[in-house]
Design a protein around this motif. Structure first.
Motif, PDB file in Angstrom:
ATOM      1  N   ASP A 103      11.606  15.359   4.001  1.00 11.80           N
ATOM      2  CA  ASP A 103      12.475  15.600   2.813  1.00 11.80           C
ATOM      3  C   ASP A 103      11.395  14.255   1.759  1.00 11.80           C
ATOM      4  OD1 ASP A 103      13.583  13.354   2.958  1.00 11.80           O
ATOM      5  OD2 ASP A 103      15.553  14.418   3.819  1.00 11.80           O
ATOM      6  N   ALA A 104      12.193  15.288   0.510  1.00  7.71           N
ATOM      7  CA  ALA A 104      11.954  13.906   0.144  1.00  7.71           C
ATOM      8  C   ALA A 104      11.911  12.834  -0.368  1.00  7.71           C
ATOM      9  CB  ALA A 104      12.353  14.673  -1.307  1.00  7.71           C
ATOM     10  N   SER A 105      13.512  12.691   0.059  1.00 12.55           N
ATOM     11  CA  SER A 105      14.035  11.394   0.121  1.00 12.55           C
ATOM     12  C   SER A 105      13.808  10.552   1.172  1.00 12.55           C
ATOM     13  CB  SER A 105      15.645  11.045   0.833  1.00 12.55           C
ATOM     14  OG  SER A 105      15.836  12.009   1.600  1.00 12.55           O
ATOM     15  N   GLY A 106      12.873  11.448   2.619  1.00 14.27           N
ATOM     16  CA  GLY A 106      12.374  10.561   3.283  1.00 14.27           C
ATOM     17  C   GLY A 106      10.846  10.414   2.678  1.00 14.27           C
ATOM     18  N   LYS A 107      10.354  10.653   2.016  1.00 20.07           N
ATOM     19  CA  LYS A 107       9.046  10.184   1.914  1.00 20.07           C
ATOM     20  C   LYS A 107       8.559   8.799   0.983  1.00 20.07           C
ATOM     21  CE  LYS A 107       6.533  14.830   2.154  1.00 20.07           C
ATOM     22  NZ  LYS A 107       5.961  15.643   1.068  1.00 20.07           N
ATOM     23  N   ARG A 108      10.215   8.956   0.309  1.00 18.72           N
ATOM     24  CA  ARG A 108      10.271   8.077  -1.328  1.00 18.72           C
ATOM     25  C   ARG A 108      10.740   6.690   0.500  1.00 18.72           C
ATOM     26  NH1 ARG A 108      12.860  11.861  -4.060  1.00 18.72           N
ATOM     27  NH2 ARG A 108      14.879  11.215  -3.750  1.00 18.72           N
ATOM     28  N   GLY A 109      11.343   6.865   1.020  1.00 20.38           N
ATOM     29  CA  GLY A 109      11.511   5.288   1.505  1.00 20.38           C
ATOM     30  C   GLY A 109      10.467   5.316   2.660  1.00 20.38           C
ATOM     31  N   THR A 110       9.688   6.029   3.082  1.00 19.28           N
ATOM     32  CA  THR A 110       8.246   6.164   3.417  1.00 19.28           C
ATOM     33  C   THR A 110       7.515   5.492   2.593  1.00 19.28           C
ATOM     34  OG1 THR A 110       8.637   7.689   5.477  1.00 19.28           O
ATOM     35  CG2 THR A 110       6.324   6.620   4.783  1.00 19.28           C
ATOM     36  N   ASP A 111       7.068   5.335   1.159  1.00 19.24           N
ATOM     37  CA  ASP A 111       6.590   4.977  -0.045  1.00 19.24           C
ATOM     38  C   ASP A 111       7.439   3.018   0.066  1.00 19.24           C
ATOM     39  OD1 ASP A 111       4.769   7.232   0.228  1.00 19.24           O
ATOM     40  OD2 ASP A 111       5.481   7.215  -2.262  1.00 19.24           O
ATOM     41  N   ALA A 112       8.273   2.724  -0.074  1.00 19.81           N
ATOM     42  CA  ALA A 112       8.817   1.721  -0.569  1.00 19.81           C
ATOM     43  C   ALA A 112       8.957   1.312   0.966  1.00 19.81           C
ATOM     44  CB  ALA A 112      10.276   2.177  -0.764  1.00 19.81           C
ATOM     45  N   ALA A 113       8.920   1.374   2.088  1.00 17.07           N
ATOM     46  CA  ALA A 113       8.631   0.514   3.539  1.00 17.07           C
ATOM     47  C   ALA A 113       6.916   0.279   3.528  1.00 17.07           C
ATOM     48  CB  ALA A 113       8.935   1.185   4.594  1.00 17.07           C
ATOM     49  N   ARG A 114       6.491   1.021   2.942  1.00 15.23           N
ATOM     50  CA  ARG A 114       5.336   0.931   2.956  1.00 15.23           C
ATOM     51  C   ARG A 114       4.354  -0.120   2.207  1.00 15.23           C
ATOM     52  NH1 ARG A 114       3.163   5.602   2.130  1.00 15.23           N
ATOM     53  NH2 ARG A 114       3.176   6.898   4.196  1.00 15.23           N
ATOM     54  N   ALA A 115       5.088   0.168   0.692  1.00 13.11           N
ATOM     55  CA  ALA A 115       4.676  -1.059  -0.629  1.00 13.11           C
ATOM     56  C   ALA A 115       5.280  -2.393   0.040  1.00 13.11           C
ATOM     57  CB  ALA A 115       5.400  -0.552  -1.626  1.00 13.11           C
ATOM     58  N   LEU A 116       6.298  -2.573   0.451  1.00 11.36           N
ATOM     59  CA  LEU A 116       7.090  -3.711   1.355  1.00 11.36           C
ATOM     60  C   LEU A 116       5.782  -4.343   2.452  1.00 11.36           C
ATOM     61  CD1 LEU A 116       8.756  -5.740   0.738  1.00 11.36           C
ATOM     62  CD2 LEU A 116      10.585  -4.639   2.758  1.00 11.36           C
ATOM     63  N   ARG A 117       5.599  -4.212   3.130  1.00 10.68           N
ATOM     64  CA  ARG A 117       4.614  -3.813   4.187  1.00 10.68           C
ATOM     65  C   ARG A 117       3.362  -4.371   4.055  1.00 10.68           C
ATOM     66  NH1 ARG A 117       5.868  -1.547   9.277  1.00 10.68           N
ATOM     67  NH2 ARG A 117       8.128  -0.997   9.954  1.00 10.68           N
ATOM     68  N   TYR A 118       3.379  -3.858   3.035  1.00 12.96           N
ATOM     69  CA  TYR A 118       1.462  -4.607   2.845  1.00 12.96           C
ATOM     70  C   TYR A 118       1.753  -5.723   2.349  1.00 12.96           C
ATOM     71  CZ  TYR A 118      -2.943  -4.725   0.335  1.00 12.96           C
ATOM     72  OH  TYR A 118      -4.082  -5.100   0.390  1.00 12.96           O
ATOM     73  N   LEU A 119       2.688  -5.926   0.556  1.00 18.18           N
ATOM     74  CA  LEU A 119       2.939  -6.739  -0.174  1.00 18.18           C
ATOM     75  C   LEU A 119       2.914  -8.046   1.069  1.00 18.18           C
ATOM     76  CD1 LEU A 119       3.860  -7.753  -2.785  1.00 18.18           C
ATOM     77  CD2 LEU A 119       6.051  -7.206  -2.610  1.00 18.18           C
ATOM     78  N   LEU A 120       3.506  -7.906   2.122  1.00 20.65           N
ATOM     79  CA  LEU A 120       3.683  -9.196   3.243  1.00 20.65           C
ATOM     80  C   LEU A 120       2.224  -8.914   3.790  1.00 20.65           C
ATOM     81  CD1 LEU A 120       7.202  -7.785   5.072  1.00 20.65           C
ATOM     82  CD2 LEU A 120       6.622  -9.838   4.020  1.00 20.65           C
ATOM     83  N   ALA A 121       1.706  -7.691   4.246  1.00 17.10           N
ATOM     84  CA  ALA A 121       0.134  -8.141   4.662  1.00 17.10           C
ATOM     85  C   ALA A 121      -0.386  -9.016   3.713  1.00 17.10           C
ATOM     86  CB  ALA A 121      -0.485  -6.613   4.839  1.00 17.10           C
ATOM     87  N   MET A 122      -0.378  -8.838   2.352  1.00 19.13           N
ATOM     88  CA  MET A 122      -1.076  -9.529   1.738  1.00 19.13           C
ATOM     89  C   MET A 122      -0.815 -10.764   1.504  1.00 19.13           C
ATOM     90  SD  MET A 122      -1.851  -8.250  -2.729  1.00 19.13           S
ATOM     91  CE  MET A 122      -0.522  -6.987  -2.985  1.00 19.13           C
ATOM     92  N   ALA A 123       0.670 -11.544   1.299  1.00 13.79           N
ATOM     93  CA  ALA A 123       0.710 -12.580   1.378  1.00 13.79           C
ATOM     94  C   ALA A 123       0.966 -13.748   2.700  1.00 13.79           C
ATOM     95  CB  ALA A 123       2.467 -13.070   1.333  1.00 13.79           C
ATOM     96  N   LEU A 124       0.708 -12.597   3.737  1.00 11.48           N
ATOM     97  CA  LEU A 124       0.642 -13.121   5.242  1.00 11.48           C
ATOM     98  C   LEU A 124      -1.213 -13.705   5.166  1.00 11.48           C
ATOM     99  CD1 LEU A 124       2.790 -11.556   7.620  1.00 11.48           C
ATOM    100  CD2 LEU A 124       2.989 -14.133   6.790  1.00 11.48           C
ATOM    101  N   THR A 125      -1.827 -12.732   5.187  1.00 11.12           N
ATOM    102  CA  THR A 125      -3.570 -12.673   5.014  1.00 11.12           C
ATOM    103  C   THR A 125      -3.817 -14.080   3.399  1.00 11.12           C
ATOM    104  OG1 THR A 125      -4.019 -11.232   3.743  1.00 11.12           O
ATOM    105  CG2 THR A 125      -3.791 -10.750   6.571  1.00 11.12           C
ATOM    106  N   GLY A 126      -3.199 -14.057   3.009  1.00  7.64           N
ATOM    107  CA  GLY A 126      -2.991 -15.634   2.106  1.00  7.64           C
ATOM    108  C   GLY A 126      -3.095 -16.283   2.073  1.00  7.64           C
ATOM    109  N   LEU A 127      -1.981 -16.984   2.872  1.00  7.60           N
ATOM    110  CA  LEU A 127      -1.564 -18.265   2.406  1.00  7.60           C
ATOM    111  C   LEU A 127      -1.854 -18.686   4.464  1.00  7.60           C
ATOM    112  CD1 LEU A 127       2.142 -17.151   0.850  1.00  7.60           C
ATOM    113  CD2 LEU A 127       0.084 -18.342   0.191  1.00  7.60           C
ATOM    114  N   PRO A 128      -1.990 -19.944   4.651  1.00 11.39           N
ATOM    115  CA  PRO A 128      -1.706 -20.727   5.911  1.00 11.39           C
ATOM    116  C   PRO A 128      -0.343 -19.902   6.616  1.00 11.39           C
ATOM    117  CG  PRO A 128      -2.692 -22.120   4.029  1.00 11.39           C
ATOM    118  CD  PRO A 128      -1.331 -21.202   3.551  1.00 11.39           C
ATOM    119  N   PRO A 129      -0.091 -20.328   8.001  1.00  6.80           N
ATOM    120  CA  PRO A 129      -1.647 -20.524   8.920  1.00  6.80           C
ATOM    121  C   PRO A 129      -2.936 -19.710   9.132  1.00  6.80           C
ATOM    122  CG  PRO A 129      -0.231 -19.412  10.057  1.00  6.80           C
ATOM    123  CD  PRO A 129      -0.130 -19.644   8.759  1.00  6.80           C
ATOM    124  N   LEU A 130      -2.290 -17.887   8.742  1.00  9.70           N
ATOM    125  CA  LEU A 130      -3.322 -17.104   9.064  1.00  9.70           C
ATOM    126  C   LEU A 130      -4.290 -16.483   8.040  1.00  9.70           C
ATOM    127  CD1 LEU A 130      -0.432 -14.132  10.123  1.00  9.70           C
ATOM    128  CD2 LEU A 130      -2.133 -15.572  11.750  1.00  9.70           C
TER     129      LEU A 130
END
Length: 399
Positions: A104-131
């Motif tokens: 449902d709509a609230s589920g989609k919003r949750g998915t968007d928020a989760a994906r945004a946070l996950r991509y933010l973490l991916a950016m940080a991990l691939t930009g900083l040592p050790p990865l």
């Protein structure tokens, strides 16, 4: 679009995104911004992995040929290293991928928020040592094209745009990106020049720094003096990585004597060697003094930085100074130094920017990159960072 074509097209688009964005032309860097969109649209973790692999391998496509040139070998060792280098980028984006489907709509919003946070973490991990040690082709580099002069605010705005590209309303982010790109391309200006600073590019190929004869140094000094004499206002000259070979007291005295009569400081690449290995460094030389200015924080992994040699007690290889000496000073000017590999990863330049430098000095010995776009990518990346932080940049390369 038939469902069966969706995944292959996402992978092909990610390859195009990496290929075009990292072609070595600074104004094409914004194509890298579409990677998170393609990643977020993957239908499964395995497809997300292939999308990430396609982007990274396309962006770093010059590596196999570069390794072959460096070791005078065939392409296979380079291909193996190319695949190994992609592992951390692909792994991070596979782990942090989340299913784009929602209920449902609230589920989609949750998915968007989760994906945004996950991509933010991916950016940080691939930009900083050790990865982040192999964090090439990082989309944050685009900030200098989209937000020139905005400094940390521009970096934050780019991160926000990248995160929004993973959401349901990615079209808005794409429209903003397109508008910023058109504005930037129309009004693009190269980085500022540093008054009184000159770069001395060389074309000595693989011979640079490998010849320790007096004749070699005399000829190099003569070339530097000739360049300086054409610029009466010059007070700092920058020459490429490895130009001086091994840094010894004899080499220091030779260069000091060669610069006698000139009120000029020369910044040059050299190597300081001992029984445990060596440091890739910048040195500063004038007629009055000579010193090691900067120890490279991140030498090229594999070919230069080989930590396993230290772990096994063998010694050898270049040392990584990691977070040491992010800013150094010459004639009262604060310098953000970047040697070769440091120009294509994120954290060394951002660490330097935290210390408010006055100028970026980027040097490299790129003879081994023949028939690749690696040097062009190094220059485009360095220029993008210089434009983001509104700093002059001096680049000296050997090819």
């Amino acid at each position: 679009m038939p469902v069966r074509w969706r995944s292959p097209l996402l992978i092909l688009a990610s390859i195009a995104c990496g290929w075009i964005g990292w072609s070595g032309e600074v104004l094409l860097l914004p194509f890298a911004m579409f990677f998170p969109l393609l990643w977020s649209k993957a239908s499964s973790r395995s497809i997300a992995s292939l999308v990430a692999a396609g982007y990274f391998l396309a962006a770093s496509r010059g590596l196999p040929q570069g390794v072959a040139n460096f070791y005078s070998a065939d392409l296979w060792p380079g291909i193996v290293l190319w695949l190994i280098a992609s592992a951390s980028f692909v792994m991070v984006h596979a782990v942090f991928w989340t299913n784009p489907r929602g209920g449902d709509a609230s589920g989609k919003r949750g998915t968007d928020a989760a994906r945004a946070l996950r991509y933010l973490l991916a950016m940080a991990l691939t930009g900083l040592p050790p990865l982040g040690i192999t964090g090439w082709a990082h989309p944050l580099t685009v900030a200098g094209v989209l937000f020139p002069g905005w400094r940390w605010s521009g970096l934050s705005a780019t991160a926000i745009l990248l995160v929004f590209m993973t959401g349901r309303r990615w079209q808005i982010a794409a429209a903003v990106l397109a508008g910023l790109y058109v504005w930037s391309a129309t009004n693009w200006m190269p980085p500022k020049l540093a008054p009184g600073w000159i770069a001395v590019d060389l074309k000595q190929g693989a011979d640079l720094g490998r010849n320790s004869s007096l004749q070699y140094h005399h000829e190099l000094i003569a070339g530097v003096r000739e360049t300086i004499n054409k610029r009466p206002d010059a007070h700092v000259a920058v020459i490429p990585e490895s130009a001086l070979g091994f840094w010894t007291p004899t080499v220091a005295r030779l260069w000091q004597e060669g610069l006698r009569g000139l009120e000029v400081t020369v910044i040059a690449g050299a190597a300081v060697i001992d029984a445990r290995g060596y440091d890739n460094v910048m040195v500063a030389i004038s007629a009055y003094a000579a010193k090691v200015l900067y120890h490279e924080r991140m030498p090229v992994p594999g070919s230069m930085w080989q930590p396993w040699l230290q772990w096994t007690g063998q010694g050898g290889g270049a040392r990584a100074d990691f977070f040491g000496n992010p800013v150094v000073e010459v004639d009262g000017v604060r310098i953000a130094p970047l040697i070769c590999y440091e120009q294509i990863i994120v954290w060394p330049v951002l660490q330097s920017m935290l210390h408010s430098p006055d100028v970026i000095v980027a040097i490299a010995n790129g003879w081994w990159t023949e028939d690749t776009s690696i040097v062009a990518i190094q220059k485009a990346s360095s220029v993008a960072w210089a434009r983001l932080f509104d700093l002059p940049i001096v680049m000296a390369f050997n090819t």
